[in-house]
Design a protein around this motif. Structure first.
Motif, PDB file in Angstrom:
ATOM      1  N   MET A 129       0.865  -1.179   0.000  1.00 60.74           N
ATOM      2  CA  MET A 129       0.000   0.000   0.000  1.00 60.74           C
ATOM      3  C   MET A 129       0.899   1.226   0.000  1.00 60.74           C
ATOM      4  N   SER A 130       0.429   2.309  -0.614  1.00 60.40           N
ATOM      5  CA  SER A 130       1.291   3.479  -0.737  1.00 60.40           C
ATOM      6  C   SER A 130       0.491   4.772  -0.805  1.00 60.40           C
ATOM      7  N   ALA A 131       1.184   5.874  -0.521  1.00 56.61           N
ATOM      8  CA  ALA A 131       0.642   7.227  -0.659  1.00 56.61           C
ATOM      9  C   ALA A 131       1.723   8.098  -1.270  1.00 56.61           C
ATOM     10  N   LYS A 132       1.310   9.091  -2.049  1.00 56.22           N
ATOM     11  CA  LYS A 132       2.293   9.927  -2.729  1.00 56.22           C
ATOM     12  C   LYS A 132       1.836  11.375  -2.787  1.00 56.22           C
ATOM     13  N   ALA A 133       2.792  12.259  -3.037  1.00 56.30           N
ATOM     14  CA  ALA A 133       2.513  13.667  -3.309  1.00 56.30           C
ATOM     15  C   ALA A 133       3.571  14.144  -4.284  1.00 56.30           C
ATOM     16  N   GLY A 134       3.165  15.005  -5.222  1.00 54.25           N
ATOM     17  CA  GLY A 134       4.130  15.442  -6.213  1.00 54.25           C
ATOM     18  C   GLY A 134       3.752  16.751  -6.858  1.00 54.25           C
ATOM     19  N   ILE A 135       4.661  17.228  -7.697  1.00 53.10           N
ATOM     20  CA  ILE A 135       4.431  18.443  -8.462  1.00 53.10           C
ATOM     21  C   ILE A 135       4.690  18.132  -9.930  1.00 53.10           C
ATOM     22  N   ASN A 136       3.826  18.680 -10.787  1.00 54.83           N
ATOM     23  CA  ASN A 136       3.833  18.368 -12.213  1.00 54.83           C
ATOM     24  C   ASN A 136       3.985  19.658 -13.018  1.00 54.83           C
ATOM     25  N   PHE A 137       4.939  19.647 -13.955  1.00 56.60           N
ATOM     26  CA  PHE A 137       5.133  20.771 -14.861  1.00 56.60           C
ATOM     27  C   PHE A 137       4.774  20.295 -16.272  1.00 56.60           C
ATOM     28  N   THR A 138       3.692  20.842 -16.823  1.00 58.39           N
ATOM     29  CA  THR A 138       3.239  20.456 -18.157  1.00 58.39           C
ATOM     30  C   THR A 138       3.608  21.550 -19.151  1.00 58.39           C
ATOM     31  N   PHE A 139       4.214  21.127 -20.271  1.00 55.62           N
ATOM     32  CA  PHE A 139       4.677  22.069 -21.285  1.00 55.62           C
ATOM     33  C   PHE A 139       3.946  21.832 -22.610  1.00 55.62           C
ATOM     34  N   PHE A 140       3.467  22.922 -23.190  1.00 55.33           N
ATOM     35  CA  PHE A 140       2.823  22.884 -24.516  1.00 55.33           C
ATOM     36  C   PHE A 140       1.708  21.828 -24.566  1.00 55.33           C
ATOM     37  N   LYS A 141       0.950  21.773 -23.505  1.00 54.16           N
ATOM     38  CA  LYS A 141      -0.287  20.987 -23.387  1.00 54.16           C
ATOM     39  C   LYS A 141      -0.089  19.478 -23.243  1.00 54.16           C
ATOM     40  N   HIS A 142       0.975  18.916 -23.810  1.00 50.14           N
ATOM     41  CA  HIS A 142       1.046  17.460 -23.932  1.00 50.14           C
ATOM     42  C   HIS A 142       2.240  16.787 -23.255  1.00 50.14           C
ATOM     43  N   PHE A 143       3.220  17.539 -22.807  1.00 45.74           N
ATOM     44  CA  PHE A 143       4.434  16.926 -22.261  1.00 45.74           C
ATOM     45  C   PHE A 143       4.662  17.409 -20.835  1.00 45.74           C
ATOM     46  N   TYR A 144       5.108  16.498 -19.968  1.00 44.86           N
ATOM     47  CA  TYR A 144       5.294  16.926 -18.590  1.00 44.86           C
ATOM     48  C   TYR A 144       6.502  16.283 -17.922  1.00 44.86           C
ATOM     49  N   LEU A 145       6.951  16.997 -16.896  1.00 45.98           N
ATOM     50  CA  LEU A 145       7.997  16.535 -15.990  1.00 45.98           C
ATOM     51  C   LEU A 145       7.384  16.505 -14.605  1.00 45.98           C
ATOM     52  N   GLN A 146       7.539  15.387 -13.894  1.00 46.05           N
ATOM     53  CA  GLN A 146       6.882  15.245 -12.594  1.00 46.05           C
ATOM     54  C   GLN A 146       7.850  14.708 -11.553  1.00 46.05           C
ATOM     55  N   GLY A 147       7.845  15.344 -10.388  1.00 42.71           N
ATOM     56  CA  GLY A 147       8.610  14.867  -9.242  1.00 42.71           C
ATOM     57  C   GLY A 147       7.660  14.407  -8.155  1.00 42.71           C
ATOM     58  N   GLU A 148       7.963  13.257  -7.537  1.00 47.45           N
ATOM     59  CA  GLU A 148       7.074  12.697  -6.516  1.00 47.45           C
ATOM     60  C   GLU A 148       7.868  12.198  -5.312  1.00 47.45           C
ATOM     61  N   LEU A 149       7.211  12.275  -4.167  1.00 47.68           N
ATOM     62  CA  LEU A 149       7.659  11.591  -2.963  1.00 47.68           C
ATOM     63  C   LEU A 149       6.597  10.544  -2.657  1.00 47.68           C
ATOM     64  N   LYS A 150       7.029   9.300  -2.455  1.00 49.91           N
ATOM     65  CA  LYS A 150       6.079   8.197  -2.308  1.00 49.91           C
ATOM     66  C   LYS A 150       6.534   7.278  -1.183  1.00 49.91           C
ATOM     67  N   GLY A 151       5.640   7.016  -0.267  1.00 52.07           N
ATOM     68  CA  GLY A 151       5.945   6.118   0.839  1.00 52.07           C
ATOM     69  C   GLY A 151       4.911   5.025   0.938  1.00 52.07           C
ATOM     70  N   GLY A 152       5.312   3.892   1.528  1.00 55.70           N
ATOM     71  CA  GLY A 152       4.354   2.808   1.628  1.00 55.70           C
ATOM     72  C   GLY A 152       4.794   1.680   2.531  1.00 55.70           C
ATOM     73  N   TYR A 153       3.945   0.678   2.560  1.00 56.09           N
ATOM     74  CA  TYR A 153       4.126  -0.507   3.411  1.00 56.09           C
ATOM     75  C   TYR A 153       4.090  -1.735   2.517  1.00 56.09           C
ATOM     76  N   ILE A 154       5.020  -2.656   2.741  1.00 53.44           N
ATOM     77  CA  ILE A 154       5.089  -3.901   1.982  1.00 53.44           C
ATOM     78  C   ILE A 154       5.048  -5.079   2.937  1.00 53.44           C
TER      79      ILE A 154
END
Length: 287
Positions: free
Chosen positions: A228-253
């Motif tokens: 199970m996991s949870a995440k939060a991130g920020i997304n930069f979308t360029f020219f409507k169709h392309f993006y760069l995304q950074g995320e922090l994600k934590g969880g339990y296995i």
């Protein structure tokens, strides 16, 4: 004049209806890399002639660094990677399926406390480790055990890795919010900034590479548990169709059915927490 005014007004309305104003019905796909950290965990190994637990096992990831394998189709699954394919069910929420290819390597140069017993037949090389362990400190490198394994060594106490890998196959539900106005961006069809948060769950499908008491390794893919996991991130979308995304994600296995050797009765179990740092590139589009 009236017709001209109405026509001009309609054109202005169309002009402000940007492609990025609505997400419903859009698909997205992304590919990226990650680094991981793991909590300590108790790992129990069970078999016909042994049953013992390694307490507070330390582990780390196995980064590849900046490498062409991330974009080489023939080798893309070798580094620590993340793949995601999703669909926006409305402007703010998406559902996605994905694969987090992590790598888990038991730190070999550690001393950990072991509790349980080992009672292998005397004709097996691993019988040199026979005994009763009661919170007994054991050097995980004894018997020439080393990270990655040593095929010429059949007396290793333990080498334990999910390096091809710790595969978390999961589904996520995420929320997305456009925060471009916070930065005064006038045209989100050129540059848009979004915040995203999500929850996920799925199965663990690792390929576990283990050298255990001199036994022949299994080293094949096997459904071993869930996560199970949870995440939060920020997304930069360029020219409507392309993006760069950074995320922090934590969880339990939780993996209660890990294959360790060629014998079906030889298994391991463990549970732990993980923390990922992810950078991904992607595209968003309508079909």
């Amino acid at each position: 004049m009236l017709c001209f005014s109405i026509n001009t007004f309609a054109q202005e309305e169309i002009a402000v209806q940007k492609y990025t104003a609505h997400n419903k019905g859009k698909f997205f796909v992304s590919w990226g890399g990650n680094r991981e950290s793991y909590s300590k965990s108790d790992v129990t190994f069970r078999g016909k002639d042994y049953n013992f637990t390694v307490a507070d096992m330390k582990a780390h990831d196995k980064p590849k660094g900046y490498h062409l394998d991330y974009i080489n189709p023939a080798n893309m699954t070798i580094p620590q990677t993340n793949f995601r394919l999703g669909y926006f069910i409305n402007d703010h929420y998406s559902v996605a399926i994905g694969w987090d290819h992590m790598k888990y390597v038991m730190t070999q140069n550690q001393t950990a406390n072991v509790t349980g017993y080992i009672d292998l037949p005397a004709d097996q090389a691993g019988s040199i480790h026979n005994g009763v362990y009661n919170n007994t400190p054991v050097d995980m490198s004894q018997g020439a055990a080393a990270e990655g394994g040593n095929p010429d060594t059949n007396t290793a106490f333990l080498m334990y890795e999910h390096t091809d890998g710790l595969n978390y196959v999961n589904t996520e539900v995420s929320r997305h919010d456009d925060i471009s106005k916070w930065f005064g961006l006038p045209n989100t069809d050129k540059v848009q900034i979004n915040l995203t948060e999500g929850l996920g769950g799925g199965i663990l499908y690792p390929k576990t590479n283990t050298m255990l008491l001199g036994k022949e390794r299994h080293d094949d893919f096997h459904i071993s548990g869930y996560g199970m996991s949870a995440k939060a991130g920020i997304n930069f979308t360029f020219f409507k169709h392309f993006y760069l995304q950074g995320e922090l994600k934590g969880g339990y296995i939780n993996m209660q059915d890990i294959r360790t050797t060629q014998r079906n009765e030889d298994t391991a179990s463990q549970e732990f927490f993980f923390f990922q740092r992810i950078i991904a590139v992607g595209g968003i589009f309508r079909i």
